[in-house]
Design a protein around this motif. Sequence first.
Motif, PDB file in Angstrom:
ATOM      1  N   LEU A 101       0.825  -1.207   0.000  1.00 58.34           N
ATOM      2  CA  LEU A 101       0.000   0.000   0.000  1.00 58.34           C
ATOM      3  C   LEU A 101       0.860   1.258   0.000  1.00 58.34           C
ATOM      4  O   LEU A 101       0.557   2.229  -0.696  1.00 58.34           O
ATOM      5  N   HIS A 102       1.918   1.228   0.780  1.00 57.41           N
ATOM      6  CA  HIS A 102       2.795   2.403   0.830  1.00 57.41           C
ATOM      7  C   HIS A 102       3.485   2.619  -0.515  1.00 57.41           C
ATOM      8  O   HIS A 102       3.687   3.760  -0.946  1.00 57.41           O
ATOM      9  N   GLN A 103       3.815   1.530  -1.193  1.00 51.01           N
ATOM     10  CA  GLN A 103       4.393   1.645  -2.539  1.00 51.01           C
ATOM     11  C   GLN A 103       3.388   2.257  -3.511  1.00 51.01           C
ATOM     12  O   GLN A 103       3.757   3.053  -4.386  1.00 51.01           O
ATOM     13  N   GLN A 133       2.294   6.162  -1.252  1.00 50.77           N
ATOM     14  CA  GLN A 133       3.364   7.079  -0.859  1.00 50.77           C
ATOM     15  C   GLN A 133       2.805   8.315  -0.134  1.00 50.77           C
ATOM     16  O   GLN A 133       3.086   9.458  -0.487  1.00 50.77           O
ATOM     17  N   THR A 134       1.962   8.077   0.868  1.00 47.80           N
ATOM     18  CA  THR A 134       1.363   9.165   1.643  1.00 47.80           C
ATOM     19  C   THR A 134       1.724   9.016   3.118  1.00 47.80           C
ATOM     20  O   THR A 134       2.217   7.976   3.551  1.00 47.80           O
ATOM     21  N   ARG A 135       1.453  10.069   3.895  1.00 44.80           N
ATOM     22  CA  ARG A 135       1.670   9.999   5.341  1.00 44.80           C
ATOM     23  C   ARG A 135       0.812   8.902   5.961  1.00 44.80           C
ATOM     24  O   ARG A 135       1.241   8.194   6.874  1.00 44.80           O
ATOM     25  N   GLU A 136      -0.409   8.822   5.466  1.00 45.76           N
ATOM     26  CA  GLU A 136      -1.337   7.823   6.007  1.00 45.76           C
ATOM     27  C   GLU A 136      -0.813   6.410   5.760  1.00 45.76           C
ATOM     28  O   GLU A 136      -0.858   5.558   6.655  1.00 45.76           O
ATOM     29  N   SER A 137      -0.311   6.155   4.544  1.00 46.81           N
ATOM     30  CA  SER A 137       0.188   4.815   4.232  1.00 46.81           C
ATOM     31  C   SER A 137       1.451   4.504   5.033  1.00 46.81           C
ATOM     32  O   SER A 137       1.676   3.366   5.445  1.00 46.81           O
ATOM     33  N   LYS A 138       2.266   5.531   5.277  1.00 46.39           N
ATOM     34  CA  LYS A 138       3.477   5.347   6.078  1.00 46.39           C
ATOM     35  C   LYS A 138       3.123   5.010   7.520  1.00 46.39           C
ATOM     36  O   LYS A 138       3.726   4.120   8.132  1.00 46.39           O
ATOM     37  N   GLN A 139       2.126   5.716   8.065  1.00 42.05           N
ATOM     38  CA  GLN A 139       1.679   5.465   9.431  1.00 42.05           C
ATOM     39  C   GLN A 139       1.038   4.082   9.538  1.00 42.05           C
ATOM     40  O   GLN A 139       1.236   3.372  10.534  1.00 42.05           O
ATOM     41  N   ARG A 140       0.297   3.706   8.508  1.00 46.03           N
ATOM     42  CA  ARG A 140      -0.344   2.385   8.505  1.00 46.03           C
ATOM     43  C   ARG A 140       0.715   1.294   8.544  1.00 46.03           C
ATOM     44  O   ARG A 140       0.563   0.285   9.259  1.00 46.03           O
ATOM     45  N   LEU A 141       1.782   1.466   7.778  1.00 41.91           N
ATOM     46  CA  LEU A 141       2.865   0.483   7.777  1.00 41.91           C
ATOM     47  C   LEU A 141       3.555   0.445   9.139  1.00 41.91           C
ATOM     48  O   LEU A 141       3.872  -0.630   9.658  1.00 41.91           O
ATOM     49  N   ARG A 142       3.758   1.611   9.737  1.00 44.92           N
ATOM     50  CA  ARG A 142       4.388   1.683  11.059  1.00 44.92           C
ATOM     51  C   ARG A 142       3.517   0.967  12.100  1.00 44.92           C
ATOM     52  O   ARG A 142       4.019   0.205  12.931  1.00 44.92           O
TER      53      ARG A 142
END
Length: 389
Positions: free
Chosen positions: A265-267, A270-279
């Motif tokens: 999803l982050h690939q 590439q959003t803040r939301e997707s980065k936070q979701r991965l974290r």
Amino acid sequence: LDPTYFKGLLRQIKCYIALGNLTAASRALEELKSRDTERTTSYATENTNITRLRELETNADKDMVKNDYRKVVYIMDRALELAPACVQYKVKRAECLALLGRYSEAQQSANDILRNSSLNAGALYVKGLCLFFQDHLDKARQHFLQVLRVDPDHTKARTAVKEVKELESMKTRGNSAFTSGRNDEALKLYRDALKICPQNKLTNAKLHGNIAAVLVKQKNFNDAVKSCTKAIELDGGYVRAYVRRVTCYQELDMHEEAVRDCDKLHQLEQTRESKQRLRDANTRLKMSKRKDYYKVLGCSRTATDDEIKRAYKKSAMKHHPDRHSHGTDEERETAEKQFKEIGEAYAVLSDRNKRTRYDNGEDLDDPTGGMGDIDPSQIFQTSLSVLCV
């Protein structure tokens, strides 16, 4: 002016072949043969080309029935080498490109045809087909209706209009049933909609996504994962299906799979939301590999301090080594181990700071939860004195 003009008749045949009008080309060739039986070598190429084009048309029709659209495109490319001005071949090629999901190429081919003939029914149908397969149902329906205005007998367009209407109707009714809480009815409508046009991958991907949403609502996470997977197989960029599958994986404690989807999803986003979701997914994965202190005490993650104390008292009394002093060596060892884990759990969950860090997936300074050399029975006695006050 001169019906016996050999070169004129031969050029006429060439033009018919270039246009793909094989009936007219064959008729003109027979006429030429009847008028001049001596110069057969002069029109041998035309005779061969007509025969070859008939073979290509026959093979294309057979492969069309087999849904081998890639082969039909190849055949039409060969046919257009001999008949470069044949609109029929161009339309068939464009239609197969659309059926293969090569929408940009199909639309470009259709536009090229429409520049020379703005009301070509076949080209208009191809444009509608591209819109239909890209889930633009309303625009697709308008194109198909335009085809029928140009050619009322266009069977494929008539069928397509019917399919669009059925899809729109079933999706609308399914959505209404879902929002009204009629989950079984929604499932049936979405599943019936999938049968309307199996070739429409993007629309069917959304239908599988809708089915997954209903299954999540019913807490059927295993089947919801399967539906999300089908949606992603049809549309690899379907973000909502990935998000929903992450939720299901986490409900099923399949945290490694959830992390994998979050990474994808982050690939894609590439959003803040997707980065936070991965974290967050990595945090959950990390937490899943630790001891579940809430489970050890037998209480929920939302338990209050008093509820944690009561849960600790109950568990500690049940597994206190003194209660198993007359048991076998194995039973005493198991009880001691469980009692120690209970003490560790309480040491963390009874400390607000440690509990917060534990809930956030942070590493605690002491892997035993701060127990160190403290005797778990001391905590038990302290807890009892607190509860008795």
